[in-house]
Structure formats: structure tokens, C-alpha cells
Design a protein around this motif. Structure first.
Motif, PDB file in Angstrom:
ATOM      1  N   ASN A  57      -4.160  38.392   2.086  1.00 16.16           N
ATOM      2  CA  ASN A  57      -4.178  37.490   3.240  1.00 16.16           C
ATOM      3  C   ASN A  57      -4.161  36.018   2.826  1.00 16.16           C
ATOM      4  OD1 ASN A  57      -4.222  39.678   4.930  1.00 16.16           O
ATOM      5  ND2 ASN A  57      -6.399  39.539   5.424  1.00 16.16           N
ATOM      6  N   SER A  61      -1.445  33.592   4.336  1.00 18.56           N
ATOM      7  CA  SER A  61      -1.837  32.379   5.067  1.00 18.56           C
ATOM      8  C   SER A  61      -1.179  31.134   4.489  1.00 18.56           C
ATOM      9  CB  SER A  61      -3.361  32.225   5.053  1.00 18.56           C
ATOM     10  OG  SER A  61      -3.838  32.050   3.721  1.00 18.56           O
ATOM     11  N   GLU A  62      -0.903  31.126   3.189  1.00 15.85           N
ATOM     12  CA  GLU A  62      -0.252  29.976   2.560  1.00 15.85           C
ATOM     13  C   GLU A  62       1.187  29.821   3.050  1.00 15.85           C
ATOM     14  OE1 GLU A  62      -1.340  27.616   0.495  1.00 15.85           O
ATOM     15  OE2 GLU A  62      -3.384  28.404   0.631  1.00 15.85           O
ATOM     16  N   ILE A  66      -0.014  35.015   8.330  1.00 17.32           N
ATOM     17  CA  ILE A  66      -1.265  35.763   8.400  1.00 17.32           C
ATOM     18  C   ILE A  66      -1.183  36.902   9.413  1.00 17.32           C
ATOM     19  CG2 ILE A  66      -2.250  34.240  10.147  1.00 17.32           C
ATOM     20  CD1 ILE A  66      -4.097  35.995   7.238  1.00 17.32           C
ATOM     21  N   ASP A  67      -0.319  36.764  10.445  1.00 19.71           N
ATOM     22  CA  ASP A  67      -0.184  37.839  11.433  1.00 19.71           C
ATOM     23  C   ASP A  67       0.493  39.073  10.859  1.00 19.71           C
ATOM     24  OD1 ASP A  67      -1.473  36.517  13.458  1.00 19.71           O
ATOM     25  OD2 ASP A  67       0.343  35.597  14.262  1.00 19.71           O
ATOM     26  N   SER A  69      -0.662  40.426   8.214  1.00 16.98           N
ATOM     27  CA  SER A  69      -1.686  40.984   7.334  1.00 16.98           C
ATOM     28  C   SER A  69      -1.797  42.495   7.462  1.00 16.98           C
ATOM     29  CB  SER A  69      -3.046  40.343   7.634  1.00 16.98           C
ATOM     30  OG  SER A  69      -3.401  40.539   8.996  1.00 16.98           O
ATOM     31  N   SER A 156      -9.585  40.839   8.539  1.00 16.02           N
ATOM     32  CA  SER A 156      -8.441  39.960   8.799  1.00 16.02           C
ATOM     33  C   SER A 156      -8.556  39.258  10.147  1.00 16.02           C
ATOM     34  CB  SER A 156      -7.139  40.774   8.754  1.00 16.02           C
ATOM     35  OG  SER A 156      -6.957  41.371   7.493  1.00 16.02           O
ATOM     36  N   GLN A 160     -10.398  35.917   9.019  1.00 18.22           N
ATOM     37  CA  GLN A 160      -9.255  35.150   8.513  1.00 18.22           C
ATOM     38  C   GLN A 160      -8.262  34.768   9.606  1.00 18.22           C
ATOM     39  OE1 GLN A 160      -8.271  37.819   5.016  1.00 18.22           O
ATOM     40  NE2 GLN A 160      -8.499  35.869   3.926  1.00 18.22           N
ATOM     41  N   ALA A 162      -6.370  36.442  11.896  1.00 25.62           N
ATOM     42  CA  ALA A 162      -5.178  37.189  12.260  1.00 25.62           C
ATOM     43  C   ALA A 162      -5.251  37.625  13.716  1.00 25.62           C
ATOM     44  CB  ALA A 162      -5.017  38.412  11.353  1.00 25.62           C
TER      45      ALA A 162
END
Length: 241
Positions: A57, A61-62, A66-67, A69, A156, A160, A162
Motif C-alpha cells: 500500500n 499510495s506513492e 491506493i484504491d 490495494s 487498508s 491507509q 483506501a
């Protein structure tokens, strides 16, 4: 050593298809292996899955993905984490317990007594244990997969950022039924190999109680080597097929 192991494996496969089948011993050993493996499986699968999914993740994300994941979690858990955790638990808990049990019987000369009575120890004791290790490994792989996906979703989505719907919908983006089948095949082979190693070293124990301890240590080392080698071979073949 390798020659003796091949002989044990061949005799085990030969007796798998011969009657009588030791169903009671099989069920007893399956319950025994499951009882010593379920808790370690849960304790290992949660941090193992979270650690790997967290790293995936971070990369997603970078790049603003992220979606996606769910795809990373599916690939990591179904293809590799499930079988690998199964390797560690079945070899570290199940196979060593099998080796210690058979080794104790060997130094008490119980195996020699069964041969005197005309009962083959391979058919009576080894085959049920190998089958039990294989079946339990299959169930453990399913348990790790379920725990990993659920843990990956919670981690996630709630930690994070997501999107829940995107996580679920992207699960099948990179993984499918074939990947689940490959992961299941890996788990079955791992369980089979670890059961064979534990039984082989257990029925060939020498040197009294000290020999039993040495055989248990050898079971862990040899099982890990064989299982990671098998994992590398299966992964290479399936990725290029």
C-alpha cells in the motif's frame, strides 16, 4: 539419507491406495495436527499479512493507486502468504509433533513389535499421518487466506485511506480462480512433504531420547528447505505457464 527418504515416500504412496484404510488413525492425527497448528497459524497470519500489505500500500499510495490495494492484498495473500505461513506452521508444529511421536515409538521398540505382528508401520502409522498433514495444510491455507483478506481490508480502509468499495472490487483484478487453485495446490504439496519428512525421520530415529530430539531439529530444517524449494519451483512454473 536421500535414498531412504525416497523409499519411505514410495512406500507411503503405494500404501495410500491399498486397503485397509486407517480412517480412525487419520481422523485422530488430523485433529491432533490441527490442534497444535491453528493458534500458531492465527498468530502468524495477522502480522505477516499486515506487514506485506502495508508495504504494498505504501507503493500504491506513492503513485496514487491506493484504491487498488485490494489487488495487492489478493496477490500477496492468495499466491504467497497463505502457502508460506502454512509452510512455517505445518513444518514447525505439525511435522515436529509427528516426528516426536513416531520417534518415541521407535525407541520404545513399538514399531519393531508391529512388524513382528505382521503389520507394516508405513501403512498403519505413516500413511494416516501424511494424509492428515496434507488435509490440515489445505484448511490452514484457507484460514490464512480469509484472515489475510479481512485483515488487509481493515488495515487498508481504516488506516491507509483506501475506499471500501474499490478495495473489494479490485480484489479480482489480478487474481482469480486459477490463483486460488495454485495456492491450494502449494498448500497440499507443502503438507505432504512436511508429513513425509516428519514420518521418515521419526521412524528412523537412533540413539535413544537424544536421537529423538535431534530428529525433531532435523525435521524443521529439512522441511523448510524442501518446502521453500518446492514453492520456488511451483511459482516459477505457474508464472510462466
Amino acid at each position: 539419507m536421500f535414498g531412504d527418504f525416497y523409499i519411505t515416500a514410495w512406500e507411503t504412496f503405494r500404501y495410500m491406495f491399498k486397503r485397509p484404510v486407517q480412517w480412525r488413525e487419520f481422523l485422530h492425527q488430523a485433529w491432533f495436527i490441527a490442534s497444535v497448528s491453528i493458534v500458531p497459524t492465527l498468530l502468524m497470519s495477522i502480522p505477516f499479512c499486515v506487514m506485506v500489505i502495508f508495504q504494498i500500500n505504501l507503493i500504491l499510495s506513492e503513485i496514487g493507486g491506493i484504491d487498488l490495494s485490494g489487488s495487492g492484498a489478493g496477490v500477496a495473500v492468495i499466491r504467497e502468504i497463505g502457502p508460506i505461513v502454512t509452510v512455517l506452521v505445518v513444518a514447525g508444529a505439525g511435522a515436529t509433533a509427528i516426528c516426536a511421536d513416531l520417534g518415541s515409538r521407535k525407541i520404545r521398540e513399538e514399531l519393531d513389535a508391529t512388524e513382528v505382528l505382521g503389520i507394516d508401520p508405513i501403512q498403519r502409522l505413516v500413511v494416516p499421518r501424511v494424509l492428515a498433514a496434507t488435509v490440515v495444510a489445505l484448511f490452514l491455507n484457507g484460514l490464512v487466506t480469509a484472515v489475510g483478506i479481512v485483515g488487509g481490508y481493515i488495515f487498508s480502509v481504516y488506516l491507509q485511506g483506501a475506499t471500501p468499495g474499490q478495495f473489494v472490487s479490485s480484489l479480482s483484478l489480478l487474481t482469480g480462480t486459477s490463483d486460488l487453485a495454485i495456492g491450494t495446490l502449494k498448500a497440499a504439496i507443502f503438507g505432504l512433504l512436511s508429513g513425509l519428512v516428519g514420518c521418515h525421520l521419526g521412524i528412523r530415529v537412533k540413539g535413544g531420547p537424544k536421537g529423538v530430539g535431534e530428529a525433531v531439529n532435523q525435521t524443521v530444517v529439512v522441511s523448510f528447505i524442501l518446502l521453500f524449494l518446492a514453492n520456488s519451483v511451483i511459482t516459477t512454473l505457474t508464472l510462466h505457464s
